[in-house]
Scaffold this motif. Structure first.
Motif, PDB file in Angstrom:
ATOM      1  N   PHE A 104       0.835  -1.202   0.000  1.00  0.00           N
ATOM      2  CA  PHE A 104       0.000   0.000   0.000  1.00  0.00           C
ATOM      3  C   PHE A 104       0.868   1.249   0.000  1.00  0.00           C
ATOM      4  O   PHE A 104       1.846   1.352   0.753  1.00  0.00           O
ATOM      5  CB  PHE A 104      -0.917   0.032   1.225  1.00  0.00           C
ATOM      6  N   ALA A 105       0.492   2.203  -0.866  1.00  0.00           N
ATOM      7  CA  ALA A 105       1.144   3.512  -0.908  1.00  0.00           C
ATOM      8  C   ALA A 105       0.064   4.558  -1.141  1.00  0.00           C
ATOM      9  O   ALA A 105      -0.936   4.300  -1.826  1.00  0.00           O
ATOM     10  CB  ALA A 105       2.188   3.573  -2.024  1.00  0.00           C
ATOM     11  N   PHE A 106       0.241   5.738  -0.581  1.00  0.00           N
ATOM     12  CA  PHE A 106      -0.712   6.816  -0.807  1.00  0.00           C
ATOM     13  C   PHE A 106      -0.592   7.325  -2.241  1.00  0.00           C
ATOM     14  O   PHE A 106       0.469   7.222  -2.875  1.00  0.00           O
ATOM     15  CB  PHE A 106      -0.467   7.960   0.182  1.00  0.00           C
ATOM     16  N   ASP A 107      -1.695   7.878  -2.740  1.00  0.00           N
ATOM     17  CA  ASP A 107      -1.739   8.314  -4.139  1.00  0.00           C
ATOM     18  C   ASP A 107      -0.690   9.371  -4.454  1.00  0.00           C
ATOM     19  O   ASP A 107      -0.170   9.418  -5.566  1.00  0.00           O
ATOM     20  CB  ASP A 107      -3.134   8.853  -4.477  1.00  0.00           C
ATOM     21  N   ASP A 108      -0.403  10.239  -3.468  1.00  0.00           N
ATOM     22  CA  ASP A 108       0.543  11.318  -3.731  1.00  0.00           C
ATOM     23  C   ASP A 108       1.999  10.881  -3.576  1.00  0.00           C
ATOM     24  O   ASP A 108       2.915  11.671  -3.797  1.00  0.00           O
ATOM     25  CB  ASP A 108       0.266  12.510  -2.814  1.00  0.00           C
ATOM     26  N   ALA A 109       2.223   9.625  -3.174  1.00  0.00           N
ATOM     27  CA  ALA A 109       3.597   9.111  -3.056  1.00  0.00           C
ATOM     28  C   ALA A 109       3.614   7.634  -3.450  1.00  0.00           C
ATOM     29  O   ALA A 109       3.911   6.757  -2.632  1.00  0.00           O
ATOM     30  CB  ALA A 109       4.124   9.295  -1.640  1.00  0.00           C
ATOM     31  N   PRO A 110       3.290   7.335  -4.711  1.00  0.00           N
ATOM     32  CA  PRO A 110       3.183   5.924  -5.125  1.00  0.00           C
ATOM     33  C   PRO A 110       4.516   5.172  -5.072  1.00  0.00           C
ATOM     34  O   PRO A 110       4.519   3.941  -5.004  1.00  0.00           O
ATOM     35  CB  PRO A 110       2.673   6.028  -6.570  1.00  0.00           C
ATOM     36  N   ASP A 111       5.625   5.912  -5.107  1.00  0.00           N
ATOM     37  CA  ASP A 111       6.933   5.261  -5.079  1.00  0.00           C
ATOM     38  C   ASP A 111       7.469   5.060  -3.661  1.00  0.00           C
ATOM     39  O   ASP A 111       8.605   4.610  -3.477  1.00  0.00           O
ATOM     40  CB  ASP A 111       7.940   6.079  -5.890  1.00  0.00           C
ATOM     41  N   LYS A 112       6.651   5.419  -2.663  1.00  0.00           N
ATOM     42  CA  LYS A 112       7.061   5.259  -1.274  1.00  0.00           C
ATOM     43  C   LYS A 112       5.995   4.463  -0.511  1.00  0.00           C
ATOM     44  O   LYS A 112       5.197   5.024   0.244  1.00  0.00           O
ATOM     45  CB  LYS A 112       7.273   6.618  -0.609  1.00  0.00           C
ATOM     46  N   PRO A 113       5.950   3.154  -0.715  1.00  0.00           N
ATOM     47  CA  PRO A 113       4.902   2.352  -0.071  1.00  0.00           C
ATOM     48  C   PRO A 113       5.026   2.329   1.447  1.00  0.00           C
ATOM     49  O   PRO A 113       6.128   2.247   1.990  1.00  0.00           O
ATOM     50  CB  PRO A 113       5.115   0.955  -0.673  1.00  0.00           C
ATOM     51  N   ILE A 114       3.878   2.416   2.097  1.00  0.00           N
ATOM     52  CA  ILE A 114       3.828   2.325   3.562  1.00  0.00           C
ATOM     53  C   ILE A 114       3.923   0.859   3.997  1.00  0.00           C
ATOM     54  O   ILE A 114       4.589   0.537   4.982  1.00  0.00           O
ATOM     55  CB  ILE A 114       2.528   2.947   4.089  1.00  0.00           C
ATOM     56  N   LEU A 115       3.252  -0.003   3.247  1.00  0.00           N
ATOM     57  CA  LEU A 115       3.264  -1.433   3.521  1.00  0.00           C
ATOM     58  C   LEU A 115       3.847  -2.158   2.309  1.00  0.00           C
ATOM     59  O   LEU A 115       3.539  -1.813   1.168  1.00  0.00           O
ATOM     60  CB  LEU A 115       1.843  -1.941   3.802  1.00  0.00           C
ATOM     61  N   LYS A 116       4.657  -3.192   2.576  1.00  0.00           N
ATOM     62  CA  LYS A 116       5.387  -3.846   1.489  1.00  0.00           C
ATOM     63  C   LYS A 116       5.235  -5.364   1.599  1.00  0.00           C
ATOM     64  O   LYS A 116       5.697  -5.961   2.577  1.00  0.00           O
ATOM     65  CB  LYS A 116       6.867  -3.466   1.533  1.00  0.00           C
ATOM     66  N   ASP A 117       4.541  -5.939   0.642  1.00  0.00           N
ATOM     67  CA  ASP A 117       4.476  -7.402   0.509  1.00  0.00           C
ATOM     68  C   ASP A 117       4.067  -8.080   1.819  1.00  0.00           C
ATOM     69  O   ASP A 117       4.721  -9.006   2.304  1.00  0.00           O
ATOM     70  CB  ASP A 117       5.835  -7.931   0.032  1.00  0.00           C
ATOM     71  N   ILE A 118       2.959  -7.601   2.393  1.00  0.00           N
ATOM     72  CA  ILE A 118       2.465  -8.156   3.657  1.00  0.00           C
ATOM     73  C   ILE A 118       1.761  -9.482   3.401  1.00  0.00           C
ATOM     74  O   ILE A 118       0.830  -9.562   2.598  1.00  0.00           O
ATOM     75  CB  ILE A 118       1.486  -7.185   4.342  1.00  0.00           C
ATOM     76  N   THR A 119       2.192 -10.515   4.076  1.00  0.00           N
ATOM     77  CA  THR A 119       1.514 -11.813   4.030  1.00  0.00           C
ATOM     78  C   THR A 119       1.249 -12.251   5.471  1.00  0.00           C
ATOM     79  O   THR A 119       2.177 -12.381   6.270  1.00  0.00           O
ATOM     80  CB  THR A 119       2.367 -12.863   3.308  1.00  0.00           C
ATOM     81  N   LEU A 120      -0.029 -12.426   5.797  1.00  0.00           N
ATOM     82  CA  LEU A 120      -0.420 -12.732   7.174  1.00  0.00           C
ATOM     83  C   LEU A 120      -1.758 -13.449   7.165  1.00  0.00           C
ATOM     84  O   LEU A 120      -2.672 -13.065   6.431  1.00  0.00           O
ATOM     85  CB  LEU A 120      -0.530 -11.434   7.994  1.00  0.00           C
ATOM     86  N   ASP A 121      -1.879 -14.497   7.951  1.00  0.00           N
ATOM     87  CA  ASP A 121      -3.130 -15.254   8.067  1.00  0.00           C
ATOM     88  C   ASP A 121      -3.610 -15.215   9.510  1.00  0.00           C
ATOM     89  O   ASP A 121      -2.844 -15.505  10.439  1.00  0.00           O
ATOM     90  CB  ASP A 121      -2.918 -16.713   7.640  1.00  0.00           C
ATOM     91  N   ILE A 122      -4.894 -14.870   9.679  1.00  0.00           N
ATOM     92  CA  ILE A 122      -5.517 -14.831  11.009  1.00  0.00           C
ATOM     93  C   ILE A 122      -6.685 -15.804  10.982  1.00  0.00           C
ATOM     94  O   ILE A 122      -7.590 -15.679  10.141  1.00  0.00           O
ATOM     95  CB  ILE A 122      -5.997 -13.409  11.349  1.00  0.00           C
ATOM     96  N   ARG A 123      -6.674 -16.748  11.877  1.00  0.00           N
ATOM     97  CA  ARG A 123      -7.686 -17.805  11.877  1.00  0.00           C
ATOM     98  C   ARG A 123      -9.025 -17.279  12.392  1.00  0.00           C
ATOM     99  O   ARG A 123      -9.071 -16.319  13.176  1.00  0.00           O
ATOM    100  CB  ARG A 123      -7.190 -18.975  12.735  1.00  0.00           C
ATOM    101  N   PRO A 124     -10.119 -17.904  11.993  1.00  0.00           N
ATOM    102  CA  PRO A 124     -11.440 -17.484  12.484  1.00  0.00           C
ATOM    103  C   PRO A 124     -11.500 -17.528  14.002  1.00  0.00           C
ATOM    104  O   PRO A 124     -11.075 -18.510  14.626  1.00  0.00           O
ATOM    105  CB  PRO A 124     -12.400 -18.504  11.859  1.00  0.00           C
ATOM    106  N   GLY A 125     -11.991 -16.462  14.614  1.00  0.00           N
ATOM    107  CA  GLY A 125     -12.125 -16.394  16.059  1.00  0.00           C
ATOM    108  C   GLY A 125     -10.838 -16.083  16.794  1.00  0.00           C
ATOM    109  O   GLY A 125     -10.836 -15.995  18.025  1.00  0.00           O
ATOM    110  N   GLU A 126      -9.748 -15.902  16.096  1.00  0.00           N
ATOM    111  CA  GLU A 126      -8.456 -15.635  16.722  1.00  0.00           C
ATOM    112  C   GLU A 126      -8.278 -14.138  16.966  1.00  0.00           C
ATOM    113  O   GLU A 126      -8.757 -13.304  16.200  1.00  0.00           O
ATOM    114  CB  GLU A 126      -7.322 -16.141  15.829  1.00  0.00           C
ATOM    115  N   THR A 127      -7.558 -13.823  18.040  1.00  0.00           N
ATOM    116  CA  THR A 127      -7.171 -12.434  18.315  1.00  0.00           C
ATOM    117  C   THR A 127      -5.693 -12.275  17.993  1.00  0.00           C
ATOM    118  O   THR A 127      -4.843 -12.916  18.610  1.00  0.00           O
ATOM    119  CB  THR A 127      -7.430 -12.064  19.788  1.00  0.00           C
TER     120      THR A 127
END
Length: 605
Positions: free
Chosen positions: A350-373
């Motif tokens: 994810f990057a903001f529209d005014d700074a597309p070359d400066k992503p805030i989040l990079k290649d995030i991969t994460l799994d959260i199971r149902p009912g998990e905190t």
């Protein structure tokens, strides 16, 4: 400075809104035009009276007949003016209301990114001041500008019919007025736009100062805020003075030149009458006609200024209406019903529209199971809040995807998705309404009243917001604008109760318990586990106690997930995690809870 559009291009954009009331506006225009024609007929009665009745041997009865005709014409003119108001006022206010509602609806639909760029005062001035002016222009300015133009044209034709020599003198004054009018239009349009934009900025400053009055007072910055406001107000004052100067100069020309022409015409008219080329009645009627059209000529500057300001208001209105909503539902959306709550991030960037070359989040991969905190931790600026806002599609990923039960959230209907995903932010926003209405904000209106009360009680209990029952009017107490009448901890508990009451499949919490003490937080977490046992929860944690209560923890570092595990595992295995935990906020004191505890001890035997 916004791009200047041609006048009629801007005005034409009103047509879809005006079309339903166009017949009534035309009737109002015709009424106003007939009133002007009646006014122009009065000098002709005087002409006949002077030429035929006031000569030697004329009939005295003709004088009374002429006076009666003038009286009837005056009554007819007043009636037509009143009729014009009846025709246009109600439909003009209807258009104003519909445009205002349409603007508000569009603002609700636009993405968060739009609201991040626009000051609230600018939007407020467009929704209120600009549309209010447009209504007045539609009901008065536009009609009278057309009527004034036609009245002058008809009057000039009548004047030519009585004396072409005098009419040419009068018409000669119009040439410099028309030449200056083009310059006036260009200059006034620019200064009018600057004035309305500055008024919007000033409104933003007022709103920010009112909402942040506690901060200004606490830091002793009221004087600096006043100086800043004074500078903006002075800048607006200078712009308004510029507007007044432009209008005054134009008004001077449209008033002075016709008067000079009439003075010269009077000399020529007397000579023509003495030479027998013009009757006394025609001379009187000519100047009476000139007097009738003098008023429209004098106000044409004001009417032109109104038209130019209305054009600016239209441009400002459609600047917002033309903004494209980037968060939309697909043509054939998936239904979010019967979701289990498996939340996954698949190479999300994810990057903001005014700074597309400066992503805030990079290649995030994460799994959260149902009912998990799942707790999300990281140093300030690592992208935690941005990650949470991708789940309800407050923002969309630049690359990759966010999925619930294996379905990309962009495939769901936006409204359906947000009914399945509830949020509670650290900076709580409450509305100027009752506690009841704030908590039940996310509950469908179709839910029976009895069930709504059960949901309300359970949500307040889960959030440990029992203080709400002790407010002056209980749950019907109005909590004030943005909930500022409550303490920080109380606002957070109401906001959490609101999220719980929505009965979400996925609950997203951006450290909503930061103002609570450890004991209250633990009670809230315990109740959350009971009430939302089947709810998947992703919570940003800024305190060790919050982290310890989560099933698993995800470590966010420089926009990437670098480790996932239990709190104990990460403490033992990850040095950066230990650094983050050590730097988390110390436990705050919730003075509200401490005061309540003291009161309880005093009451107990």
């Amino acid at each position: 400075m916004a791009t200047q559009t041609p006048f009629f291009t801007s005005i034409n954009r009103l047509y879809p809104h005006v079309r339903p009331i166009l017949p009534r506006l035309i009737m109002g225009l015709l009424s106003a035009l007939m009133a002007s024609v009646v006014a122009l007929a009065i000098p002709q009665v005087l002409r006949v009276l002077i030429n035929d009745s006031l000569k030697p041997g004329g009939s005295g009865q003709a004088v009374w007949i002429s006076a009666g005709i003038v009286l009837l014409l005056g009554i007819a003119e007043a009636g037509l003016v009143a009729l014009r108001r009846q025709f246009v006022i109600n439909p003009a206010t209807t258009v104003e209301t519909r445009m205002r509602v349409s603007l508000y609806d569009h603002l609700q639909d636009l993405a968060v990114a739009f609201h991040d760029r626009w000051g609230s005062g600018q939007l407020l001035s467009r929704a209120m001041t600009d549309l209010n002016f447009l209504r007045r222009w539609m009901a008065f300015g536009a009609i009278m500008l057309v009527v004034t133009t036609l009245t002058v044209l008809i009057g000039v034709v009548v004047m030519f019919a009585m004396s072409w020599q005098l009419a040419l003198i009068f018409l000669a004054a119009a040439v410099p007025i028309m030449i200056y009018g083009f310059r006036f239009r260009t200059r006034y349009s620019k200064v009018a736009r600057r004035s309305q934009d500055q008024a919007g900025d000033l409104a933003t400053t007022v709103e920010e100062s009112v909402h942040g009055i506690r901060v200004l007072k606490a830091f002793g910055r009221s004087r600096e805020a006043l100086e800043n406001f004074n500078e903006q107000a002075e800048e607006l004052r200078q712009t308004e003075i510029d507007k007044a100067k432009h209008l005054a100069t134009f008004s001077l020309m449209v008033t002075l030149l016709p008067e000079l022409a009439l003075g010269a015409g009077l000399v020529v008219g007397v000579l023509l009458a003495a030479d027998g080329q013009l009757s006394i009645g025609a001379l009187v009627a000519f100047f009476a006609t000139a007097a009738v059209i003098a008023a429209p000529v004098e106000v044409c500057g004001m009417l032109l200024a109104m038209a130019l300001t209305a054009k600016t208001a239209i441009d400002r209105h459609f600047e917002v209406m033309d903004a494209v909503n980037t968060i939309t539902s697909p043509e054939e959306p998936r239904s979010p019903a019967d979701l289990k709550g498996a939340l996954s991030f698949r190479h999300a960037t994810f990057a903001f529209d005014d700074a597309p070359d400066k992503p805030i989040l990079k290649d995030i991969t994460l799994d959260i199971r149902p009912g998990e905190t799942m707790a999300l931790v990281g140093i300030t600026g690592s992208g935690k809040s941005a990650l949470l806002q991708l789940v309800p599609r407050l923002f969309d990923v630049t690359a990759g995807s966010v999925e619930i039960d294996g379905v990309d959230v962009r495939e769901f209907d936006v409204a359906g998705l947000r009914s399945a995903v509830a949020v509670a932010f650290e900076d709580t926003t409450l509305f100027s309404n009752s506690v009841r209405d704030n908590v039940l904000l996310g509950v469908a209106d179709t839910v029976p009243p009895e069930r709504r009360e059960e949901i309300l009680a359970e949500a307040l209990d889960t959030a440990q917001a029992h203080f709400a029952y002790s407010l002056p009017e209980g749950l019907d107490t109005l909590i004030g604008e943005e909930g500022l009448s409550l303490s920080g901890g109380q606002r957070q508990r109401i906001a959490l109760a609101r999220a719980v009451a929505a009965d979400p499949t996925v609950l997203v919490l951006d450290d909503p318990l930061s103002a609570l003490d450890v004991n209250t937080e633990e009670l809230v977490e315990t109740r959350l586990r009971e009430v939302l046992a089947d709810t998947t929860t992703l919570v940003v944690a800024h305190r060790p106690s919050t982290v310890a209560l989560a099933d698993r923890v995800a470590l966010l570092q420089d926009g990437r997930i670098t480790a996932v595990g239990t709190h104990t595992e990460l403490l033992a295995e990850n040095s950066h995690y230990r650094y983050v935990i050590a730097s988390l906020d110390p436990e705050p004191r919730d003075l509200d809870s401490e005061l309540s505890a003291l009161e309880a001890e005093e009451v107990s035997p």
